[in-house]
Design a protein around this motif. Structure first.
Motif, PDB file in Angstrom:
ATOM      1  N   HIS A 274      31.026  41.721  30.922  1.00  0.00           N
ATOM      2  CA  HIS A 274      31.038  41.233  32.299  1.00  0.00           C
ATOM      3  C   HIS A 274      31.928  40.042  32.675  1.00  0.00           C
ATOM      4  CE1 HIS A 274      29.568  41.359  36.376  1.00  0.00           C
ATOM      5  NE2 HIS A 274      29.269  40.085  36.323  1.00  0.00           N
ATOM      6  N   PRO A 275      32.009  39.023  31.870  1.00  0.00           N
ATOM      7  CA  PRO A 275      32.839  37.869  32.259  1.00  0.00           C
ATOM      8  C   PRO A 275      34.263  38.293  32.631  1.00  0.00           C
ATOM      9  CG  PRO A 275      31.504  37.285  30.382  1.00  0.00           C
ATOM     10  CD  PRO A 275      31.326  38.766  30.586  1.00  0.00           C
ATOM     11  N   PRO A 276      34.781  37.802  33.737  1.00  0.00           N
ATOM     12  CA  PRO A 276      36.090  38.156  34.267  1.00  0.00           C
ATOM     13  C   PRO A 276      37.198  38.407  33.254  1.00  0.00           C
ATOM     14  CG  PRO A 276      35.072  36.648  35.759  1.00  0.00           C
ATOM     15  CD  PRO A 276      34.127  36.771  34.585  1.00  0.00           C
TER      16      PRO A 276
ATOM     17  N   LEU B  20      36.356  41.496  31.296  1.00  0.00           N
ATOM     18  CA  LEU B  20      36.342  42.692  32.135  1.00  0.00           C
ATOM     19  C   LEU B  20      37.786  43.139  32.373  1.00  0.00           C
ATOM     20  CD1 LEU B  20      34.339  44.482  33.698  1.00  0.00           C
ATOM     21  CD2 LEU B  20      34.643  42.969  35.662  1.00  0.00           C
ATOM     22  N   GLN B  21      38.660  42.172  32.557  1.00  0.00           N
ATOM     23  CA  GLN B  21      40.071  42.497  32.763  1.00  0.00           C
ATOM     24  C   GLN B  21      40.672  43.092  31.503  1.00  0.00           C
ATOM     25  OE1 GLN B  21      42.745  39.710  35.017  1.00  0.00           O
ATOM     26  NE2 GLN B  21      40.981  38.364  34.858  1.00  0.00           N
TER      27      GLN B  21
ATOM     28  N   GLY C 148      39.447  46.514  31.159  1.00  0.00           N
ATOM     29  CA  GLY C 148      40.027  47.353  32.193  1.00  0.00           C
ATOM     30  C   GLY C 148      41.456  47.752  31.835  1.00  0.00           C
TER      31      GLY C 148
ATOM     32  N   ALA D 250      49.004  39.647  31.297  1.00  0.00           N
ATOM     33  CA  ALA D 250      48.353  40.387  32.382  1.00  0.00           C
ATOM     34  C   ALA D 250      47.075  39.688  32.824  1.00  0.00           C
ATOM     35  CB  ALA D 250      48.046  41.809  31.942  1.00  0.00           C
TER      36      ALA D 250
ATOM     37  N   VAL E  20      45.929  34.250  30.719  1.00  0.00           N
ATOM     38  CA  VAL E  20      45.267  33.192  29.957  1.00  0.00           C
ATOM     39  C   VAL E  20      46.174  32.738  28.820  1.00  0.00           C
ATOM     40  CG1 VAL E  20      42.936  33.991  30.466  1.00  0.00           C
ATOM     41  CG2 VAL E  20      44.164  34.901  28.478  1.00  0.00           C
TER      42      VAL E  20
ATOM     43  N   THR F 191      52.904  30.728  27.032  1.00  0.00           N
ATOM     44  CA  THR F 191      51.497  31.011  27.119  1.00  0.00           C
ATOM     45  C   THR F 191      51.072  31.824  28.329  1.00  0.00           C
ATOM     46  OG1 THR F 191      50.490  29.329  25.773  1.00  0.00           O
ATOM     47  CG2 THR F 191      49.448  29.738  27.851  1.00  0.00           C
ATOM     48  N   SER F 192      51.899  31.876  29.305  1.00  0.00           N
ATOM     49  CA  SER F 192      51.504  32.639  30.476  1.00  0.00           C
ATOM     50  C   SER F 192      52.728  33.184  31.175  1.00  0.00           C
ATOM     51  CB  SER F 192      50.734  31.746  31.431  1.00  0.00           C
ATOM     52  OG  SER F 192      51.586  30.725  31.899  1.00  0.00           O
TER      53      SER F 192
ATOM     54  N   THR G 239      52.101  37.333  36.799  1.00  0.00           N
ATOM     55  CA  THR G 239      51.703  38.669  36.427  1.00  0.00           C
ATOM     56  C   THR G 239      51.934  39.766  37.452  1.00  0.00           C
ATOM     57  OG1 THR G 239      50.001  37.806  35.003  1.00  0.00           O
ATOM     58  CG2 THR G 239      49.773  40.073  35.702  1.00  0.00           C
TER      59      THR G 239
ATOM     60  N   THR H 219      49.613  40.664  39.118  1.00  0.00           N
ATOM     61  CA  THR H 219      48.248  41.154  39.238  1.00  0.00           C
ATOM     62  C   THR H 219      47.290  39.978  39.284  1.00  0.00           C
ATOM     63  OG1 THR H 219      48.985  42.867  37.709  1.00  0.00           O
ATOM     64  CG2 THR H 219      46.684  42.904  38.357  1.00  0.00           C
TER      65      THR H 219
ATOM     66  N   PHE I  18      38.763  37.228  41.467  1.00  0.00           N
ATOM     67  CA  PHE I  18      37.314  37.251  41.350  1.00  0.00           C
ATOM     68  C   PHE I  18      36.679  36.158  42.179  1.00  0.00           C
ATOM     69  CE2 PHE I  18      38.363  39.379  37.354  1.00  0.00           C
ATOM     70  CZ  PHE I  18      37.483  40.433  37.405  1.00  0.00           C
TER      71      PHE I  18
ATOM     72  N   HIS J  75      30.296  36.797  41.335  1.00  0.00           N
ATOM     73  CA  HIS J  75      30.369  37.567  40.081  1.00  0.00           C
ATOM     74  C   HIS J  75      29.190  37.518  39.103  1.00  0.00           C
ATOM     75  CE1 HIS J  75      32.484  40.162  37.359  1.00  0.00           C
ATOM     76  NE2 HIS J  75      32.267  39.330  36.368  1.00  0.00           N
TER      77      HIS J  75
ATOM     78  N   ILE K  61      40.276  46.341  39.153  1.00  0.00           N
ATOM     79  CA  ILE K  61      40.364  45.952  37.754  1.00  0.00           C
ATOM     80  C   ILE K  61      39.769  46.971  36.798  1.00  0.00           C
ATOM     81  CG2 ILE K  61      39.333  44.343  36.111  1.00  0.00           C
ATOM     82  CD1 ILE K  61      39.988  42.218  38.361  1.00  0.00           C
ATOM     83  N   THR K  62      38.723  47.618  37.252  1.00  0.00           N
ATOM     84  CA  THR K  62      38.083  48.584  36.361  1.00  0.00           C
ATOM     85  C   THR K  62      38.648  49.981  36.555  1.00  0.00           C
ATOM     86  OG1 THR K  62      36.314  49.022  37.958  1.00  0.00           O
ATOM     87  CG2 THR K  62      35.936  47.282  36.353  1.00  0.00           C
ATOM     88  N   GLY K  63      39.725  50.026  37.285  1.00  0.00           N
ATOM     89  CA  GLY K  63      40.360  51.332  37.450  1.00  0.00           C
ATOM     90  C   GLY K  63      39.609  52.199  38.434  1.00  0.00           C
TER      91      GLY K  63
END
Lengths: 101, 101
Positions: free
Chosen positions: A17-19, A22-23, A26, A42, A45, B2-3, B6, B8, B12, B17, B98-100
DNA sequence: CTCATTGCTTTCCATGTCGGAAAGAGTGCA
DNA sequence: TGCACTCTTTCCGACATGGAAAGCAATGAG
């Protein structure tokens, strides 16, 4: 009193569940395999944060990290395990149920 | 590094949430109004825990608690505000993305 | 009027989680 | 041997969370 048998048992998967996780799930659910760096970018982080989340998913048996030294470079590919896919699908189904899917 | 930008951006809603609050919003999104006790039982939490979560949702402007003394009994009805519904819908849309979905 | 009850609210507290920063470790290359 | 690349792990401060219990306002009983 404080509770009651609800008939609507919450079935959240706390690992998924935590964002960030979940990403991650996904993303992995859509591709079979993705490299660590790609997931990191993507999700947006840092290396350490992704590493820690992936570790939790691995410990839950949801994600598998395949380390390979390809073309002299270390590459870690991430993918959902069968259990991971099952858990993710179940979690998504639960989300839909709860959010009025 | 590091980042990376994106394309995307995760959108959230941190207030919505967490499981208990997602459930609360899901319930309220379906009914216009629900009583405190009914939500508490449906979510399966204690009075104090529900009270604390509702408080957060109220502070975010997502939920409105209408206290009424009806038939000599104190009753607190909860409902989503317009903003609450908007935020919930947006959050759900983001979850689906996110979950498609 | 006083006390107990109902229906939340708030406080206290122990535990957990999260992310950033930085140090570590494994591997290959010059 | 030293350096770079790719994650890992550790350290740490900042919340978040739930349970238990005390608080409070309103109402009804005695």
């Amino acid at each position: 009193m404080t509770s009651a048998p609800t008939g609507t048992p919450p079935q959240f998967d706390g690992v998924i569940h935590p964002p960030p996780r979940l990403q991650i799930c996904g993303l992995l659910a859509a591709v079979d395999t993705m490299e660590f760096a790609a997931v990191r970018d993507a999700v947006g982080v840092s290396d350490s944060v992704l590493s820690k989340h992936v570790k939790q998913l691995e410990e839950a048996g949801y994600v598998k990290a395949s380390k390979a030294t390809i073309a002299s470079r270390q590459r870690t590919s991430l993918s959902l395990t069968k259990d991971g896919r099952r858990a993710f699908d179940a979690h998504v189904a639960e989300l839909r149920r709860i959010t009025g899917g």
